[in-house]
Design an enzyme around this catalytic site. Structure first.
Site, PDB file in Angstrom:
ATOM      1  N   CYS A  92       0.825  -1.218   0.000  1.00 17.22           N
ATOM      2  CA  CYS A  92       0.000   0.000   0.000  1.00 17.22           C
ATOM      3  C   CYS A  92       0.852   1.258   0.000  1.00 17.22           C
ATOM      4  CB  CYS A  92      -0.932   0.012   1.204  1.00 17.22           C
ATOM      5  SG  CYS A  92      -1.652  -1.593   1.524  1.00 17.22           S
ATOM      6  N   CYS A 234     -13.246   0.415   8.225  1.00 11.08           N
ATOM      7  CA  CYS A 234     -12.384  -0.098   7.156  1.00 11.08           C
ATOM      8  C   CYS A 234     -12.486   0.782   5.919  1.00 11.08           C
ATOM      9  CB  CYS A 234     -12.807  -1.510   6.763  1.00 11.08           C
ATOM     10  SG  CYS A 234     -12.996  -2.638   8.149  1.00 11.08           S
ATOM     11  N   HIS A 360      -9.074   3.872  -1.292  1.00 16.90           N
ATOM     12  CA  HIS A 360      -7.718   3.338  -1.194  1.00 16.90           C
ATOM     13  C   HIS A 360      -7.407   2.379  -2.338  1.00 16.90           C
ATOM     14  CE1 HIS A 360      -4.008   1.926   0.368  1.00 16.90           C
ATOM     15  NE2 HIS A 360      -4.442   0.920   1.109  1.00 16.90           N
TER      16      HIS A 360
END
Lengths: 411, 131
Positions: A92, A234, A360
């Site tokens: 990430c 999340c 994301h």
């Protein structure tokens, strides 16, 4: 340590991060969209041919799209052949690391102008397979085989933080409420609805009313994913790309009167397995990377006007605000609850909505953080602008902290 | 996981074997070939303690595909009596019973099946100690 030549941001672009609007595109089209916006954002004299190299952060086109060798593909697709193209994969943190690599390439004297970007097209796989792909960033032999998932790893961090520092789920919820609110101010965010509005909408269709956000977040409409983390703790699965253009500081003046300077950078690695860490309630990599960046920039945590931190899960933002030195260890949750990290707080964190609300698309996140820095420090962030922002910090984490990169930007 | 790759790990998973640095005494799990504390390469197999306490835990409700039939299941980080931490599933207990600090012991269990014709993996899980 310092860069031997100063580096500036002269342009930045990003697509909206989303799970549906890019459905009919591959990462090529998504990346091009961000690239064109970045090029158009340069104030003057810029042409495609000025790009001397491309540094691309991307996590797993290999699995998401059956496409590896992504940097060369993008260089070809953008028409910048034969300029070198380098793919960087650090989970990430891929494009956060790519920014540092691009900056180092300029500092070395090899290039004057480079393009750094990140892209991920995640939604071509179903959620199950996305989870499996993301799990590749954990230790396959000893974490994944125990049945751990990323929410599971961060949930374990949360239970450890609760036990050691007395933090509570309400504080995680405060992070979520804040970041969703900030997302509602950001036209590039995946979620642009406040939690209160989500509660109203979901409640209406089910004949339920909630007196406030917290009541909604405690309801079964916000299911537990991995105790204590619920769905709204999340970040979502998103598609998207972000691109910034870096230039040697003196050359930057040719393209803009208001470049943003990369003042400091830091990076650290840590053990892959969470179980090999001494302390679960802190990311050691964050502390080390931040110390390096602060030192290079000659600033202290108190000097940071705004920060974009890696809140893949709400607990991660609490850890980050502590490990970056904004608040004492164990007090990140309290600070979130008191509104200190809100857009109008004394230490605004993730005014763009963070990973939680902005989305994301793994490999694009670090570059999107640099995009936010560029916009905020130039006063171009629109409705989520932090007034008079002079110094900003970005913090990008790979997996559960095995890679951490921190950058500090200033005018 | 490929069959040979699984076989290579069998010893470590079946008997909870890590490594111990003969030079500085540091112990590791998973095993290592270089000591990350003193950099020596004198690492020997080391049988880990099979008992310890839970230092952190969670319940997985959205599992990876191969673990679906076990969900929801508990996982945790366990600090073994020899000081080393290990990550594992927690079994033979109800989620409400789990507490940080709880004593647990290793037990040999089935881990996962790789589809209907793939290998069946076995290894360690941890369960409460009855004392």
């Amino acid at each position: 340590m310092n860069l031997s030549r100063d580096v500036a941001l002269i342009g930045a672009g990003m697509t909206r991060f989303h799970n549906k609007i890019h459905a009919d595109k591959t990462s090529r089209e998504i990346f091009l969209e961000a690239t064109l916006e970045a090029i158009n954002s340069v104030d003057k004299n810029f042409e495609f041919k000025d790009i001397e190299a491309l540094f691309l952060g991307t996590f797993s086109g290999d699995s998401f799209e059956n496409q590896a060798h992504m940097a060369a593909l993008m260089a070809d697709w953008l028409g910048i052949n034969p300029k070198p193209a380098i793919r960087i994969e650090d989970a990430c943190a891929s494009s956060g690391v790519a920014i540092s690599m691009g900056a180092m390439a300029i500092a070395s004297g090899l290039y004057d102008i480079v393009m750094v970007g990140g892209v991920e097209k995640m939604t071509s796989l179903d959620t199950n397979k996305v989870t499996d792909t993301l799990a590749m960033a954990a230790d396959n032999l000893f974490e994944v085989s125990a049945g751990f998932t990323f929410p599971g790893l961060y949930a374990s961090i949360a239970t450890a933080h609760f036990a050691k520092h007395g933090s509570r789920w309400d504080q995680l919820a405060a992070v979520s409420i804040k970041n969703h609110y900030n997302g509602s101010l950001n036209p590039k965010a995946h979620f642009q609805t406040s939690v209160l509005d989500v509660a109203k909408k979901m409640g209406e269709s089910r004949g339920l009313t909630f007196k406030d956000e917290m009541e909604f977040l405690r309801s079964p409409l916000n299911p537990v994913v991995a105790y204590p983390l619920r769905l709204f703790d999340c970040c979502p699965i998103s598609d998207g790309a972000a691109v910034v253009i870096l230039a040697e500081a003196k050359k930057a003046k040719r393209f803009t009167d208001t470049p943003i300077f990369l003042k400091g950078l830091g990076q650290a690695s840590d053990t892959m397995c969470l179980s090999n860490r001494e302390d679960l309630t802190s990311l050691k990599g964050t502390k080390i990377a931040a110390q390096q960046a602060y030192k290079m920039a000659g600033v202290k945590p108190k000097d940071i006007d705004l920060a974009v931190v890696h809140d893949c899960f709400t607990i991660a933002e609490i850890l980050a605000t502590e490990d970056l030195g904004f608040f004492p260890k164990g007090e990140g949750g309290v600070a979130a609850e008191e509104g200190r990290t809100a857009i109008n707080g004394d230490k605004p964190v993730n005014p763009d909505g963070g990973l939680k609300a902005k989305g994301h698309p793994v490999g694009a996140t670090g570059a999107a953080m640099a995009y936010e820095m560029f916009k905020q420090l130039r006063g171009e962030a629109g409705k989520h602008q932090i007034a008079d922002a002079e110094i900003g910090l970005s913090h990008n984490v790979g997996a559960s902290g095995a890679t951490v990169t921190v950058q500090i930007y200033g005018k | 996981m490929s069959v040979p790759r699984y076989w290579r790990e069998e010893k470590y998973r079946y008997r909870l074997i890590g490594s111990r640095c003969s030079k500085c005494g540091e112990i590791f799990f998973p095993r290592r070939l270089v000591c990350s504390k003193c950099r020596s390469r004198q690492l020997r197999d080391y049988k880990l303690s099979e008992k310890g306490r839970i230092v952190s835990w969670t319940i997985i409700r959205n599992p990876p595909k191969e673990y679906e039939k076990y969900a929801p299941y508990a996982v945790g980080l366990i600090e073994l009596d020899d000081g080393l931490k290990i990550i594992s599933q927690l079994v033979d207990l109800e989620p409400e019973e789990i507490k940080t600090g709880m004593r647990v012991e290793a037990t040999f269990r089935k881990i996962r099946e790789e589809g209907s014709s793939g290998i069946i993996e076995y290894g360690y899980k941890f369960r409460p100690v009855i004392e």
